[in-house]
Design an enzyme around this catalytic site. Sequence first.
Site, PDB file in Angstrom:
ATOM      1  N   THR A  20      37.145  29.038  38.318  1.00 51.70           N
ATOM      2  CA  THR A  20      37.476  28.988  39.742  1.00 51.70           C
ATOM      3  C   THR A  20      36.251  29.206  40.615  1.00 51.70           C
ATOM      4  O   THR A  20      36.124  28.600  41.690  1.00 51.70           O
ATOM      5  CB  THR A  20      38.562  30.030  40.068  1.00 51.70           C
ATOM      6  OG1 THR A  20      39.743  29.735  39.320  1.00 51.70           O
ATOM      7  CG2 THR A  20      38.898  30.036  41.556  1.00 51.70           C
ATOM      8  N   SER A  61      38.683  27.503  32.562  1.00 52.73           N
ATOM      9  CA  SER A  61      38.642  28.301  31.333  1.00 52.73           C
ATOM     10  C   SER A  61      39.900  28.164  30.480  1.00 52.73           C
ATOM     11  O   SER A  61      39.877  28.513  29.297  1.00 52.73           O
ATOM     12  CB  SER A  61      38.371  29.772  31.650  1.00 52.73           C
ATOM     13  OG  SER A  61      39.477  30.390  32.262  1.00 52.73           O
ATOM     14  N   THR A  94      38.764  32.887  34.982  1.00 58.29           N
ATOM     15  CA  THR A  94      39.474  34.138  34.714  1.00 58.29           C
ATOM     16  C   THR A  94      40.557  34.017  33.645  1.00 58.29           C
ATOM     17  O   THR A  94      40.961  35.019  33.066  1.00 58.29           O
ATOM     18  CB  THR A  94      40.113  34.677  36.006  1.00 58.29           C
ATOM     19  OG1 THR A  94      41.029  33.704  36.526  1.00 58.29           O
ATOM     20  CG2 THR A  94      39.045  34.978  37.052  1.00 58.29           C
ATOM     21  N   ASP A  95      41.039  32.794  33.370  1.00 59.05           N
ATOM     22  CA  ASP A  95      42.171  32.652  32.456  1.00 59.05           C
ATOM     23  C   ASP A  95      41.874  33.185  31.060  1.00 59.05           C
ATOM     24  O   ASP A  95      42.735  33.809  30.427  1.00 59.05           O
ATOM     25  CB  ASP A  95      42.607  31.190  32.361  1.00 59.05           C
ATOM     26  CG  ASP A  95      43.396  30.736  33.567  1.00 59.05           C
ATOM     27  OD1 ASP A  95      43.675  31.568  34.451  1.00 59.05           O
ATOM     28  OD2 ASP A  95      43.737  29.534  33.641  1.00 59.05           O
TER      29      ASP A  95
END
Length: 369
Positions: A20, A61, A94-95
């Site tokens: 992101t 990610s 962040t995933d």
Amino acid sequence: MQRKNDGTPRRIVVVSTGGTIASRWQGTGYVADASGDAVLATAPLPEGVSVEVVDLFNVNSSRLTAAHQLALLRTVHEVLADPGVDGIVVTHGTDTLEETAFLLDLHHEDPRPVVLTGAQRPFGTGDGDGPGNLYDALQVAATVRELGVLVVFDGRVHAARGTVKVRTLAADAFADPSAERLGKVGFSRVDIERLPERPAVLPLPSAARTADPDAAGGPALPRVDVVFHHTDGDRLHFDAALAAGARGIVLVATGAGNATPEIAGAVAEATARGVLVAVTTRVPSGPLAEIYAGGGAVDLVAAGALLTGTLRAGQARIAVLAALLAETHGDDPARRTALLRRLLEGPVRAAPALATGASREAAPVPARA
């Protein structure tokens, strides 16, 4: 922020991987496409810091593969081979950041820090959190030592081990549900409040030296699957993972690590074939424990599974993968199981000097040259 003793800035390398923090609007949604230099240009640099950028890859990610993560692991080791580098910041989606951070930490012995950060709001937005997170990550990377791999997000410093994404959209996205944060950053100061728990570090696996996420038909990496238990859950998905060639399985159990007698039977069959089985829980925090029989953790451990302590599914899977990739244990199932147990238990490894300009609640911190 102190400079080195010779007056030169602290040299930080930013490894850009997408996410992101590098994502821009593409008509129907956001996609990672901004370069590392473009991302870096959004953030001010802390005083006394110089930065170089490595554009490794640029993906959301959720699309990461083990090959991506191993390529990053190799890159981190290559960057730190230069003694003039003082630290690394990895910008990451962040995933799956929690998985990548843990993999890096399992193989990170260098005293210099590797700090992962990212953003919850996309690149170039007026209220974006990426620039602030990147500034904080650079400050931490230029300050601390002997803390392993860290996650810096929303003014908080987290140890890689145990830290997971706990909020889907909020700025304060990461925490260890079973432990306190490692520290905080703000107002040009890094405060470290506790030391992380880390197992003895693994050497770089040969798979990391050859990993190429862009190559088709490259060397196959060990398959490690995650199977989720629930009411009415049977052994169908567990057996499907075995049929697909899984060499490791993470069972997401209920409560403190409980399933059914049928699942325990499937675990026993898998471990008898040399498959590594780790049991975690769908409960957000707390350790697993051998309390219940009748398919509970008592029976799962008797069947050869290992409990993951406070590690949850994503990081438990990384521990299994790391154990399978460790060449020092060959194809001996007992030695691999012993290694996985050590990675899951994570004994405390003392860390000496912490940070320049940082503090602990109980004691002053020695300055770093």
